[in-house]
Write a protein that holds these residues in place. Structure first.
Motif, PDB file in Angstrom:
ATOM      1  N   UNK A   1      47.232  62.096  29.988  1.00  0.00           N
ATOM      2  CA  UNK A   1      45.899  62.700  30.116  1.00  0.00           C
ATOM      3  C   UNK A   1      45.191  62.087  31.313  1.00  0.00           C
ATOM      4  N   UNK A   2      44.841  62.934  32.243  1.00  0.00           N
ATOM      5  CA  UNK A   2      44.348  62.501  33.550  1.00  0.00           C
ATOM      6  C   UNK A   2      42.832  62.326  33.556  1.00  0.00           C
ATOM      7  N   UNK A   3      42.404  61.072  33.765  1.00  0.00           N
ATOM      8  CA  UNK A   3      40.965  60.796  33.850  1.00  0.00           C
ATOM      9  C   UNK A   3      40.518  60.548  35.288  1.00  0.00           C
ATOM     10  N   UNK A   4      41.363  60.967  36.236  1.00  0.00           N
ATOM     11  CA  UNK A   4      40.937  60.909  37.644  1.00  0.00           C
ATOM     12  C   UNK A   4      41.366  59.668  38.416  1.00  0.00           C
ATOM     13  N   UNK A   5      42.241  58.865  37.842  1.00  0.00           N
ATOM     14  CA  UNK A   5      42.687  57.658  38.550  1.00  0.00           C
ATOM     15  C   UNK A   5      43.682  57.985  39.655  1.00  0.00           C
ATOM     16  N   UNK A   6      43.882  57.011  40.538  1.00  0.00           N
ATOM     17  CA  UNK A   6      44.754  57.281  41.690  1.00  0.00           C
ATOM     18  C   UNK A   6      46.239  57.188  41.349  1.00  0.00           C
ATOM     19  N   UNK A   7      46.580  56.606  40.190  1.00  0.00           N
ATOM     20  CA  UNK A   7      47.996  56.403  39.890  1.00  0.00           C
ATOM     21  C   UNK A   7      48.553  57.386  38.858  1.00  0.00           C
ATOM     22  N   UNK A   8      47.844  58.479  38.611  1.00  0.00           N
ATOM     23  CA  UNK A   8      48.244  59.391  37.527  1.00  0.00           C
ATOM     24  C   UNK A   8      49.671  59.892  37.641  1.00  0.00           C
ATOM     25  N   UNK A   9      50.018  60.353  38.856  1.00  0.00           N
ATOM     26  CA  UNK A   9      51.378  60.875  39.028  1.00  0.00           C
ATOM     27  C   UNK A   9      52.397  59.751  39.014  1.00  0.00           C
ATOM     28  N   UNK A  10      51.949  58.565  39.378  1.00  0.00           N
ATOM     29  CA  UNK A  10      52.865  57.425  39.322  1.00  0.00           C
ATOM     30  C   UNK A  10      53.203  57.103  37.856  1.00  0.00           C
ATOM     31  N   UNK A  11      52.216  57.224  36.983  1.00  0.00           N
ATOM     32  CA  UNK A  11      52.471  57.010  35.554  1.00  0.00           C
ATOM     33  C   UNK A  11      53.504  58.039  35.076  1.00  0.00           C
ATOM     34  N   UNK A  12      53.284  59.301  35.452  1.00  0.00           N
ATOM     35  CA  UNK A  12      54.204  60.372  35.047  1.00  0.00           C
ATOM     36  C   UNK A  12      55.615  60.071  35.541  1.00  0.00           C
ATOM     37  N   UNK A  13      55.673  59.586  36.749  1.00  0.00           N
ATOM     38  CA  UNK A  13      56.964  59.280  37.351  1.00  0.00           C
ATOM     39  C   UNK A  13      57.663  58.142  36.583  1.00  0.00           C
ATOM     40  N   UNK A  14      56.891  57.140  36.167  1.00  0.00           N
ATOM     41  CA  UNK A  14      57.471  56.021  35.403  1.00  0.00           C
ATOM     42  C   UNK A  14      57.989  56.525  34.049  1.00  0.00           C
ATOM     43  N   UNK A  15      57.239  57.430  33.437  1.00  0.00           N
ATOM     44  CA  UNK A  15      57.680  57.980  32.145  1.00  0.00           C
ATOM     45  C   UNK A  15      59.026  58.686  32.354  1.00  0.00           C
TER      46      UNK A  15
END
Ligand code: XMP
Length: 510
Positions: free
Chosen positions: A9-23
């Motif tokens: 769930x995206x709250x506007x942080x700069x690393x959102x896609x990086x989190x997705x990528x780690x998952x």
């Protein structure tokens, strides 16, 4: 959908896609959704876990992103990261306050290894912090599971409700064991089996592309680089002969590369058009030596060559771009100064008659694109190709470009690459190439004086190409490369190695 789903769930942080990528790196399928997504929509997707991302706001600011308390009652495990951590505390009745000193960067952190996230990991390790607010009072049912010198709640957990939160960023490389912590959340808390692969990604993407394209016709500008080649492979699997790839060979590719690109796609069930446009490019570049002027001319000429071919095809429905996620971030840089006008085939759509753009790699990182390429059956050689600038060798010949200089550079560059590969350094050095300087100097060969060009070698290590270090190539390998180049390539009597970092130098010389 055969794989389990985790929602970021995206709250506007700069690393959102990086989190997705780690998952994804943990072998789990995930989708990024905006924090405003209604809870019933989330529930309908039956996620096995939810991750709240960071964000730039303060939770006690009324206007900042919030979430309905009910999400914590859905029985789905949740991990809050940074802002997501504070939001969890705030929403569940804890207190968030402003730090006296904000914490930023690498921070020594103490972990409670009884917590599922930190089981079997060290009790003390570095985490990456970036916050000015902190949790000053825990919500009911939570315990502190990590702390730092300045942050009493660096992590908290309510295992009974499967709610976990970390103040730091486990997704960035600077957090030691960060990926393992995410993996523990996914596998041990959410019960993910981790069976998602790049083949699954390819399959999903192919299905989505088919649905979107229907009977439409698709056009793709192929540069021969990794990204456009992987996009072409994906589209070819999805729409087959309704795909036309136009490969404009401007004549400034590395030795044999034009033919290699053509043969890589020879057996694919697509329309492949190679445009040999070297003469047109050379004609326009005659007498031009200023780097930006060269770049602009090549960019324009490229578009013209592409446009001429595209016109022959007529109306197409979709135009494909191999944009990858780091390109998306970089192009969002707003007011950043133009250091070099990067020429990418991505600049084409204005000139081509089409209805819609497809960017199938938009959310992937470079190494994921490479893995996808392999999953689609592209060769290791193509997939591991190092980055190559759009204007090609034209910006690696300092000063005016001539046919002779181009040939000298192609030959020298070939030897350099061959020796680096032979030494097994081709994956360790992230980009390496030869530059033909415009300088001549005196040398001696046999008994005679020579007055010839100086060739520069450049090799860099980097993670993002925004900054770079020069590669420490062992002297004996440099010696071998230099000896071969002066012996085998005419018109070069001196070889130098570039030992500048970026910044202050750039990777390319022009
Ligand atoms: P610089 O020279 O700016 O290069 O440090 C950073 C990275 O970008 C590549 N590069 C380009 N890539 N079109 C591209 O697609 C261009 O015009 C271009 N110019 C530089 C360069 O090779 C390095 O990887």
């Amino acid at each position: 959908m055969k794989n389990q789903l985790v929602i970021v769930l995206d709250f506007g942080g700069q690393y959102n896609q990086l989190i997705a990528r780690r998952v994804r790196e943990c072998g789990v399928y995930c989708e990024v959704m905006r924090y405003t997504t209604p809870l019933d929509v989330i529930a309908a997707r039956k996620p096995v876990g939810i991750i709240f991302t960071g964000g730039p706001n303060s939770v006690y600011d009324e206007t900042s992103p919030h979430i309905a308390k009910d999400i914590f009652e859905m029985g789905i495990p949740i991990l809050g990261i940074c802002y997501g951590c504070q939001l969890m505390a705030h929403t569940l009745g804890g207190e968030v306050s402003t730090c006296i000193t904000s914490e930023y960067g690498k921070t020594e952190t103490y972990y409670d290894t009884n917590c599922a996230l930190f089981a079997d990991l060290p009790e003390k390790a570095v985490s990456w912090m970036s916050h000015t607010d902190y949790i000053s009072r825990l919500p009911e049912g939570f315990t502190v599971t990590a702390h730092t010198a300045h942050c009493p709640v660096a992590a908290m957990a309510n295992p009974e409700k499967k709610l976990y939160a970390v103040q730091y960023h486990p997704e960035v490389n600077h957090t030691e064991h960060g990926l393992e912590m995410l993996d523990r959340f996914l596998k041990n808390v959410c019960g993910c089996v981790g069976d998602w692969t790049m083949e699954d990604y390819a399959q999903t993407a192919i299905t989505q592309i088919r649905e979107k394209v229907g009977d439409g016709r698709v056009l793709l500008a192929l540069s021969g680089g990794v990204d456009s080649s992987v996009a072409a492979a994906l589209l070819s699997k999805a729409v087959g002969e309704r795909l036309t790839c136009i490969f404009v060979d401007h004549g400034f590719l590395r030795k044999n590369e034009g033919d290699e690109v053509e043969s890589a796609f020879a057996d694919w069930d697509i329309h492949f058009i190679r445009v040999n446009a070297k003469e047109a490019f050379m004609e326009r570049l005659r007498g031009i030596s200023e780097p930006e002027a060269k770049r602009k001319i090549i960019g324009e000429e490229f578009i013209r060559a592409f446009e001429r071919e595209a016109k022959k095809i007529g109306q197409v429905d979709f135009f494909v771009q191999g944009t990858i996620y780091p390109d998306v971030i970089e192009s969002g840089a707003g007011d950043a100064a133009v250091i070099k006008s990067h020429h990418n085939v991505g600049g084409l759509p204005d000139y081509v008659d089409f209805k819609e753009i497809i960017e199938p790699l938009r959310l992937l990182f470079k190494d994921e694109v490479r893995r996808l390429g392999l999953a689609l059956g592209l060769s290791e050689k193509l997939v591991w190709r190092q980055p190559f600038p759009g204007p090609g060798l034209a910006i690696r010949i300092i000063g005016e470009i001539t046919d002779e200089k181009l040939e000298v550079l192609q030959d020298a560059d070939w030897i350099f690459r061959e020796e680096i590969a032979k030494a097994g350094l081709d994956r360790q050095i992230h980009q390496y190439f030869a530059v033909l300087t415009d300088m001549r100097s005196v040398g001696v060969m046999g008994d005679g004086r020579t007055y010839d060009y100086t060739l520069a070698l450049r090799g860099v290590t980097t993670t993002d190409f925004m900054t770079a270090d020069f590669a420490r190539i062992p002297y004996d390998i440099l010696e071998q490369i230099s000896a071969r180049i002066v012996n085998e390539v005419k018109n070069i009597n001196r070889v130098v190695y570039d030992i500048t970092t970026k910044p202050p130098a750039t990777i390319e010389w022009e």
